[in-house]
Scaffold this motif. Structure first.
Motif, mmCIF file in Angstrom:
data_model
loop_
_atom_site.group_PDB
_atom_site.id
_atom_site.type_symbol
_atom_site.label_atom_id
_atom_site.label_comp_id
_atom_site.label_asym_id
_atom_site.label_seq_id
_atom_site.Cartn_x
_atom_site.Cartn_y
_atom_site.Cartn_z
ATOM 1 N N ASP A 39 6.655 23.905 -23.684
ATOM 2 C CA ASP A 39 5.508 24.607 -23.121
ATOM 3 C C ASP A 39 5.957 25.452 -21.952
ATOM 4 O OD1 ASP A 39 3.385 21.724 -23.533
ATOM 5 O OD2 ASP A 39 3.813 23.365 -24.927
ATOM 6 N N ASP A 40 5.214 26.485 -21.693
ATOM 7 C CA ASP A 40 5.483 27.319 -20.525
ATOM 8 C C ASP A 40 4.836 26.650 -19.322
ATOM 9 O OD1 ASP A 40 6.316 29.385 -18.962
ATOM 10 O OD2 ASP A 40 4.659 30.715 -19.510
ATOM 11 N N ASP A 41 5.417 25.520 -18.910
ATOM 12 C CA ASP A 41 4.867 24.740 -17.806
ATOM 13 C C ASP A 41 4.955 25.513 -16.508
ATOM 14 O OD1 ASP A 41 4.246 22.612 -19.407
ATOM 15 O OD2 ASP A 41 6.163 21.591 -19.070
ATOM 16 N N GLU A 42 4.063 25.156 -15.617
ATOM 17 C CA GLU A 42 4.049 25.743 -14.284
ATOM 18 C C GLU A 42 5.362 25.435 -13.586
ATOM 19 O OE1 GLU A 42 1.347 24.491 -10.735
ATOM 20 O OE2 GLU A 42 0.202 25.711 -12.144
ATOM 21 N N VAL A 43 5.896 26.418 -12.910
ATOM 22 C CA VAL A 43 7.101 26.221 -12.137
ATOM 23 C C VAL A 43 6.766 25.261 -11.007
ATOM 24 C CG1 VAL A 43 8.818 27.333 -10.680
ATOM 25 C CG2 VAL A 43 7.937 28.526 -12.689
ATOM 26 N N VAL A 44 7.536 24.209 -10.891
ATOM 27 C CA VAL A 44 7.262 23.227 -9.855
ATOM 28 C C VAL A 44 7.952 23.670 -8.565
ATOM 29 C CG1 VAL A 44 7.509 20.830 -9.170
ATOM 30 C CG2 VAL A 44 7.072 21.406 -11.555
ATOM 31 N N LYS A 45 7.144 23.945 -7.555
ATOM 32 C CA LYS A 45 7.657 24.297 -6.239
ATOM 33 C C LYS A 45 7.279 23.170 -5.292
ATOM 34 C CE LYS A 45 7.430 29.304 -6.630
ATOM 35 N NZ LYS A 45 7.034 30.533 -5.980
ATOM 36 N N SER A 46 7.929 23.136 -4.175
ATOM 37 C CA SER A 46 7.557 22.148 -3.179
ATOM 38 C C SER A 46 6.120 22.390 -2.748
ATOM 39 C CB SER A 46 8.489 22.222 -1.968
ATOM 40 O OG SER A 46 9.783 21.826 -2.332
ATOM 41 N N ASN A 47 5.474 21.345 -2.393
ATOM 42 C CA ASN A 47 4.075 21.378 -2.010
ATOM 43 C C ASN A 47 3.914 22.007 -0.624
ATOM 44 O OD1 ASN A 47 1.379 20.823 -1.751
ATOM 45 N ND2 ASN A 47 1.575 18.708 -2.425
ATOM 46 N N ILE A 48 2.880 22.844 -0.458
ATOM 47 C CA ILE A 48 2.621 23.435 0.863
ATOM 48 C C ILE A 48 1.725 22.550 1.709
ATOM 49 C CG2 ILE A 48 2.944 25.758 -0.042
ATOM 50 C CD1 ILE A 48 -0.140 26.131 0.373
ATOM 51 N N VAL A 49 1.178 21.489 1.120
ATOM 52 C CA VAL A 49 0.286 20.597 1.863
ATOM 53 C C VAL A 49 1.060 19.970 3.016
ATOM 54 C CG1 VAL A 49 -1.042 18.453 1.737
ATOM 55 C CG2 VAL A 49 -1.221 20.150 -0.099
ATOM 56 N N GLY A 50 0.476 20.067 4.195
ATOM 57 C CA GLY A 50 1.106 19.506 5.379
ATOM 58 C C GLY A 50 0.816 20.361 6.595
ATOM 59 N N VAL A 51 1.502 20.040 7.672
ATOM 60 C CA VAL A 51 1.351 20.767 8.937
ATOM 61 C C VAL A 51 2.649 21.521 9.188
ATOM 62 C CG1 VAL A 51 0.895 20.547 11.402
ATOM 63 C CG2 VAL A 51 -0.210 18.973 9.797
ATOM 64 N N TRP A 52 2.515 22.814 9.489
ATOM 65 C CA TRP A 52 3.656 23.706 9.649
ATOM 66 C C TRP A 52 3.622 24.389 11.011
ATOM 67 C CZ3 TRP A 52 7.040 24.022 5.485
ATOM 68 C CH2 TRP A 52 6.585 23.481 4.281
ATOM 69 N N LYS A 53 4.809 24.636 11.577
ATOM 70 C CA LYS A 53 4.889 25.414 12.817
ATOM 71 C C LYS A 53 5.706 26.670 12.542
ATOM 72 C CE LYS A 53 9.031 23.565 15.039
ATOM 73 N NZ LYS A 53 9.582 22.999 16.253
ATOM 74 N N PRO A 54 5.277 27.808 13.098
ATOM 75 C CA PRO A 54 6.040 29.045 12.925
ATOM 76 C C PRO A 54 7.223 29.085 13.888
ATOM 77 C CG PRO A 54 4.095 29.479 14.233
ATOM 78 C CD PRO A 54 4.026 28.031 13.836
ATOM 79 N N VAL A 55 8.352 29.607 13.406
ATOM 80 C CA VAL A 55 9.524 29.741 14.272
ATOM 81 C C VAL A 55 9.987 31.193 14.380
ATOM 82 C CG1 VAL A 55 10.341 27.374 13.971
ATOM 83 C CG2 VAL A 55 11.096 29.146 12.379
ATOM 84 N N LYS A 56 9.576 32.026 13.407
ATOM 85 C CA LYS A 56 9.993 33.428 13.393
ATOM 86 C C LYS A 56 8.968 34.236 12.616
ATOM 87 C CE LYS A 56 13.680 36.392 11.595
ATOM 88 N NZ LYS A 56 14.904 36.427 10.779
ATOM 89 N N MET A 57 8.814 35.509 13.005
ATOM 90 C CA MET A 57 7.941 36.410 12.256
ATOM 91 C C MET A 57 8.621 37.772 12.173
ATOM 92 S SD MET A 57 5.278 38.990 12.496
ATOM 93 C CE MET A 57 4.511 38.904 14.080
ATOM 94 N N VAL A 58 8.632 38.335 10.959
ATOM 95 C CA VAL A 58 9.152 39.684 10.754
ATOM 96 C C VAL A 58 7.977 40.563 10.376
ATOM 97 C CG1 VAL A 58 10.701 41.162 9.419
ATOM 98 C CG2 VAL A 58 11.402 38.818 10.012
ATOM 99 N N GLU A 59 7.743 41.573 11.194
ATOM 100 C CA GLU A 59 6.635 42.493 10.949
ATOM 101 C C GLU A 59 7.192 43.811 10.420
ATOM 102 O OE1 GLU A 59 2.625 43.283 13.265
ATOM 103 O OE2 GLU A 59 4.354 44.038 14.377
ATOM 104 N N THR A 60 6.623 44.278 9.316
ATOM 105 C CA THR A 60 7.054 45.529 8.694
ATOM 106 C C THR A 60 5.870 46.463 8.592
ATOM 107 O OG1 THR A 60 8.735 44.370 7.403
ATOM 108 C CG2 THR A 60 8.100 46.564 6.638
#
Length: 150
Positions: A21-42
């Motif tokens: 089957d063309d199963d969904e690509v399993v990626k790591s879960n985004i559920v959780g608490v995240w802190k930003p360390v860098k931002m690139v603005e274009t």
């Protein structure tokens, strides 16, 4: 006989690949608490393009993006623009995330962001927020590099 066996083995392998089957690509879960360390603005407009990187200060790294399992969460942005660390922005969110494509839509109380999550692992992810203004022929994006807090 050898050719027949080889042909049967190739046919079996080919049919096995087609039956998957063309199963969904399993990626790591985004559920959780995240802190930003860098931002690139274009920014891209009729005059060309410009990209700039910003590394977050200790105060700004107290900012948190929370993604809950039920597609709700919050964003709290801290800043030290007036020499003391303070909350610069705070909002609850609802989000729709497609782990197969990485596309995400984040709804705040006062607006909406669309973007894409890439390079997500158990500990880091990149969140790209895009803004396209067809009337002004401009494109802007912010790519946040985040680290999982918990």
């Amino acid at each position: 006989m050898k050719k027949i066996l080889l042909f049967c083995a190739a046919l079996f392998a080919f049919s096995f690949l087609l039956s998957c089957d063309d199963d969904e690509v399993v990626k790591s879960n985004i559920v959780g608490v995240w802190k930003p360390v860098k931002m690139v603005e274009t920014k891209v407009d009729n005059n060309g393009s410009n990209s700039e990187s910003f590394y977050y200060t200790d105060c700004q790294q107290l900012s948190r993006w929370t993604f809950n399992e039920n597609n709700t969460g919050s964003v709290v942005t801290q800043d030290d623009t007036f020499t003391t660390c303070h909350i610069a922005f705070q909002s609850t969110i609802n989000y729709q995330y497609n782990p197969k494509t990485g596309e995400i839509v984040i709804n705040y109380l006062t607006g909406q962001d669309t973007g894409k999550i890439s390079d997500v692992t158990d500990t880091t992810m990149n969140l790209k927020i895009e803004e396209i203004d067809l009337n002004a022929d401009t494109y802007e994006s912010q790519v946040y590099t985040m680290v999982r807090v918990n």
